[in-house]
Scaffold this active site. Structure first.
Site, mmCIF file in Angstrom:
data_model
loop_
_atom_site.group_PDB
_atom_site.id
_atom_site.type_symbol
_atom_site.label_atom_id
_atom_site.label_comp_id
_atom_site.label_asym_id
_atom_site.label_seq_id
_atom_site.Cartn_x
_atom_site.Cartn_y
_atom_site.Cartn_z
ATOM 1 N N ASP A 129 0.790 -1.053 0.006
ATOM 2 C CA ASP A 129 0.049 -0.137 0.071
ATOM 3 C C ASP A 129 0.702 1.294 -0.109
ATOM 4 O OD1 ASP A 129 -2.177 -1.748 0.200
ATOM 5 O OD2 ASP A 129 -2.294 -1.659 2.390
HETATM 6 N N1 URA Z 1 -1.134 -5.955 3.701
HETATM 7 C C1 URA Z 1 -1.841 -4.799 3.734
HETATM 8 O O1 URA Z 1 -2.722 -4.495 4.286
HETATM 9 N N2 URA Z 1 -0.880 -3.757 3.102
HETATM 10 C C2 URA Z 1 0.072 -3.905 2.564
HETATM 11 O O2 URA Z 1 0.595 -3.128 2.043
HETATM 12 C C3 URA Z 1 0.663 -5.293 2.599
HETATM 13 C C4 URA Z 1 -0.131 -6.285 2.942
#
Ligand code: URA
Length: 266
Positions: free
Chosen positions: A134
């Site tokens: 993310d």
């Molecule tokens: N899980 C998440 O919620 N976000 C990420 O960036 C990676 C794994």
């Protein structure tokens, strides 16, 4: 009636009556140039359309044209080596940038950040991120020039462990950790058993062997501890060891042992 669109490379191969063997070694021109480090794919597509690329002595203007192993390819008259080395890079993703090719909001992408720190000899490659993080997540992100490694690293069948450290709201109880370990039901189905342990009062280590969208955040929210910050520490047995914004190339044994990817061409 929802008929699937024929991929461009397949259409181009059929038009030329060339061998259609995605599992074999034939590739399409722009992708082969990007993988071999001659120039990244969009640049290669432009060069091909401009008539600057010859395949087997003929100018080729179709970026999706199939190229067979061993055929002579020239760009601007210069002979190019299309036998590509297998490269995998470890990169320390900073917060605030997205793992996407398109960036309509102009926040910046990991591809831009990576290119900004790569030496000239690695600029010609097309880089693919192995999985996603993310925008606000920091930590280990792998890049490769070979889509087979992306496939290996992101396939639901591979079960490559990914280790995260999450700062969460509140102190998770032993019961909450047990639910994370055993697997819980999210809106897109049950999660696989995971590693979960408390590292600090509001800090959890989670090891997942799958990679669903926002999975860590959704799992921790489901047990009542929303994530405040998330960092990926390791993928397979590769542990992040470069500072934020920096990169390094993985050795052949890190790729085979650390990631479990064995190059069948080697
Ligand atoms: N899980 C998440 O919620 N976000 C990420 O960036 C990676 C794994």
């Amino acid at each position: 009636m929802g008929r699937k669109k024929t991929p461009r490379w397949l259409e181009a191969a059929r038009l030329r009556k060339g061998p259609v063997s995605p599992g074999g070694r034939a590739d399409w021109l722009a992708r082969a140039l990007g993988r071999a480090g001659v120039m990244p794919r969009t640049e290669a597509e432009r060069a091909i359309r401009e008539g600057r690329v010859e395949v087997g002595g003929q100018v080729e203007r179709e970026p999706f044209a199939p190229v067979q192993p061993g055929v002579e390819v020239r760009v601007d008259g210069r002979l190019c080596e299309l036998e590509a080395p297998l490269l995998v890079l470890m990169f320390h993703k900073p917060a605030g940038v997205i793992v996407a090719g398109k960036d309509p909001e102009g926040v910046g992408t990991v591809f831009e950040r990576l290119r900004a720190v790569l030496p000239a000899e690695l600029q010609g490659f097309e880089w693919y991120a192995i999985g996603r993080l993310d925008r606000d997540t920091t930590g280990l992100l792998l890049f490769t020039n070979d889509e087979r490694v992306v496939q290996h690293g992101t396939s639901p069948e591979t079960h490559l462990p990914k280790r995260y450290v999450a700062e969460v709201a509140g102190r998770p109880s032993e019961e909450a950790l047990a639910r994370l370990r055993e697997g819980l039901v999210l809106e897109d189905g049950p999660t696989r058993p995971a590693g979960a342990r408390l590292l600090g009062p509001e800090q959890v280590e989670l090891v997942l062997t799958e990679g669903r969208h926002h999975q860590v955040k959704r799992m921790l929210a489901a047990v009542g501890h929303p994530v405040r910050a998330l960092h990926r520490v390791a993928v397979g047995s590769l542990v992040l060891d470069v500072p934020v914004g920096a990169w390094r190339r993985l050795s052949a044994s890190e790729v085979s042992v650390g990631l479990g990817f064995n190059d069948v061409r080697a």
